[in-house]
Design an enzyme around this catalytic site. Structure first.
Site, PDB file in Angstrom:
ATOM      1  N   ARG A 121       0.855  -1.202   0.000  1.00 43.42           N
ATOM      2  CA  ARG A 121       0.000   0.000   0.000  1.00 43.42           C
ATOM      3  C   ARG A 121       0.887   1.248   0.000  1.00 43.42           C
ATOM      4  NH1 ARG A 121      -4.993  -2.249   1.674  1.00 43.42           N
ATOM      5  NH2 ARG A 121      -6.040  -0.499   0.728  1.00 43.42           N
ATOM      6  N   GLN A 126      -0.722   3.190  -5.510  1.00 47.94           N
ATOM      7  CA  GLN A 126      -2.090   3.675  -5.309  1.00 47.94           C
ATOM      8  C   GLN A 126      -2.967   3.544  -6.558  1.00 47.94           C
ATOM      9  OE1 GLN A 126      -1.866   7.583  -3.613  1.00 47.94           O
ATOM     10  NE2 GLN A 126      -2.397   6.815  -1.602  1.00 47.94           N
ATOM     11  N   ASP A 129      -4.347   0.068  -6.870  1.00 55.30           N
ATOM     12  CA  ASP A 129      -4.798  -0.513  -5.609  1.00 55.30           C
ATOM     13  C   ASP A 129      -6.262  -0.964  -5.684  1.00 55.30           C
ATOM     14  OD1 ASP A 129      -5.403  -1.121  -3.017  1.00 55.30           O
ATOM     15  OD2 ASP A 129      -4.445   0.643  -2.146  1.00 55.30           O
ATOM     16  N   SER A 132      -8.362  -0.798  -2.437  1.00 54.24           N
ATOM     17  CA  SER A 132      -8.956   0.510  -2.125  1.00 54.24           C
ATOM     18  C   SER A 132     -10.144   0.807  -3.024  1.00 54.24           C
ATOM     19  CB  SER A 132      -7.925   1.624  -2.296  1.00 54.24           C
ATOM     20  OG  SER A 132      -6.990   1.546  -1.270  1.00 54.24           O
ATOM     21  N   TYR A 225      -1.350  -1.586   8.206  1.00 50.52           N
ATOM     22  CA  TYR A 225      -2.489  -2.415   8.572  1.00 50.52           C
ATOM     23  C   TYR A 225      -2.585  -2.553  10.092  1.00 50.52           C
ATOM     24  CZ  TYR A 225      -2.899  -3.974   3.732  1.00 50.52           C
ATOM     25  OH  TYR A 225      -3.083  -4.021   2.381  1.00 50.52           O
TER      26      TYR A 225
END
Ligand code: NAD
Length: 366
Positions: A121, A126, A129, A132, A225
């Site tokens: 991450r 991004q 991802d 997400s 996380y």
């Protein structure tokens, strides 16, 4: 001869998304790649074949026989991998944890497979991802499901028939899905609180205009996380939460720890202490549920409280979910290109860390 990037019609139950949208087919073609889709691949997502000006179509067998890279939303049946050419690439949410047979099928065909959910991450990842992009859809839809199933209005209403007080909503787990659920509850006018074990989420929850519910348990893990709670932390969390739960009309839970079963946060006794008519929407149903009464895909009634365990929420908003997913996929495919051809660079950490199987050698160990 350009490399062929392909996608099939998804076959998982209830799946309506597609891995390549018309816009992304155009982008891939612009990169010098050929796009080949199974007929009807995008129809359920709102993209009929005619919308794909830059793709070719074939039946599933024809697609698999020609694909240099197969993009998927969810893993196809293991038997599909045997129909790909040796050495082909597979890119998608390949759900690798505990998937021994799938890994074996990929390796047996000497494929190279990338599970996008394993991408670190980081800022650079991004744009690829999928966790997400799809979690945002899940969080949004979970709150709409909650609003629809709740016996109360979410907003405050002042009417000639009296004043309606706003519903009180708690979101447990303020990751991507949780924050989107909070934002959606706020837009619907509910009094919203958010809770998470990662301390940095306080600011994120508050920036959405919601209140942070502080239960005094902090469990930041590695890579951004959460870690699993110890038995003592879990007991402290449950005790503090039990005292607060009776104040909420709706609880949407999204708590997860990667590669682990969902943390059990809401016990049957805690549910029994909630108001009659209260509602829990357990987004973690797929990985076992945050509530011990959750049954995946079902509605459970317990002492006047309703518990919903919806599955595959992104498939319920397939057009936008596919648009976001396909963009993630294409950004990853671009990373695999060298001089217009597919040539993964394993010195790149995004390539290395997401790779499950490399030319038949299994790299993923769970
Ligand atoms: P996730 O789906 O793994 O978990 C959902 C949430 O549950 C997390 O916020 C987690 O802290 C929380 N949780 C876990 N155990 C809990 C418990 N016992 N009680 C309460 N809450 C609990 O999370 P996610 O949405 O995938 O996000 C994980 C991390 O990745 C976050 O830090 C997020 O900000 C970060 N992230 C980074 C990027 C990036 O920079 N590229 C993109 C997206 C997300």
């Amino acid at each position: 001869m350009p490399n062929t990037v392909a996608a099939l019609r998804e076959t998982a139950a209830g799946e309506r998304r597609v891995a390549i949208t018309p816009e992304m087919a155009k982008k891939l073609k612009g990169k010098g790649l050929r796009v080949l889709l199974e007929r009807g691949a995008g129809t359920a997502a709102g993209f009929p074949d005619a919308a794909y000006a830059d793709a070719e179509f074939a039946d599933a067998a024809g697609v698999l026989a020609q694909a240099d890279l197969l993009a998927c939303v969810l893993p196809p049946d293991d038997a599909v991998f045997a129909q790909l050419r040796e050495g082909a690439l597979v890119v998608g949410q390949l759900r690798p944890y505990g998937a021994t047979a799938r890994l074996a099928a990929l390796a047996a065909r000497k494929l190279t497979a990338f599970a996008l959910e394993l991408l670190p991450r980081t800022t650079r990842a991004q744009a690829m991802d999928v966790l997400s992009s799809q979690a945002a859809v899940s969080g949004y839809r979970a709150m709409l499901i909650a609003a629809e199933a709740c016996p109360k209005f979410f907003p405050m209403l002042t009417t000639a028939a009296g004043t309606i007080r706003p519903s009180k909503v708690l979101v447990i787990g303020a990751g991507v899905a949780g924050l989107q659920a909070i934002a959606t509850a706020r837009r619907l006018g509910a009094q919203t609180e958010g809770y998470d074990v990662r301390p940095e989420t306080r600011e994120q929850v508050e920036s959405l205009g919601a209140k942070f519910l502080d239960l005094g348990v902090s469990a930041a893990g590695s890579g951004g996380y959460a870690r699993e709670l110890s038995a003592e932390e879990r007991a402290a969390q449950q005790q503090a939460l039990a005292e607060r739960l009776a104040g909420f009309d709706v609880v949407v839970s999204t708590a997860a720890v990667p590669g682990r079963p969902a943390p059990k946060i809401l016990t049957a006794a805690m549910v029994a202490g909630m108001k009659p008519g209260a509602l829990i929407v357990d987004l973690a149903a797929e990985s076992g549920g945050n509530c011990e009464l959750t049954r995946p895909g079902e509605r459970v009634e317990h002492g006047g409280v309703t518990i919903l365990g919806p599955l595959n929420l992104p498939a319920g908003a397939p057009l936008h979910a596919s648009e976001m997913y396909a963009r993630n996929v294409v950004n990853f495919v671009e990373l695999l290109l060298k001089d217009g051809a597919l040539a993964p660079d394993f010195d790149d950490e995004l390539v290395a860390k997401s790779c499950l199987v490399r030319a038949g050698e299994t790299l993923f160990s769970g």
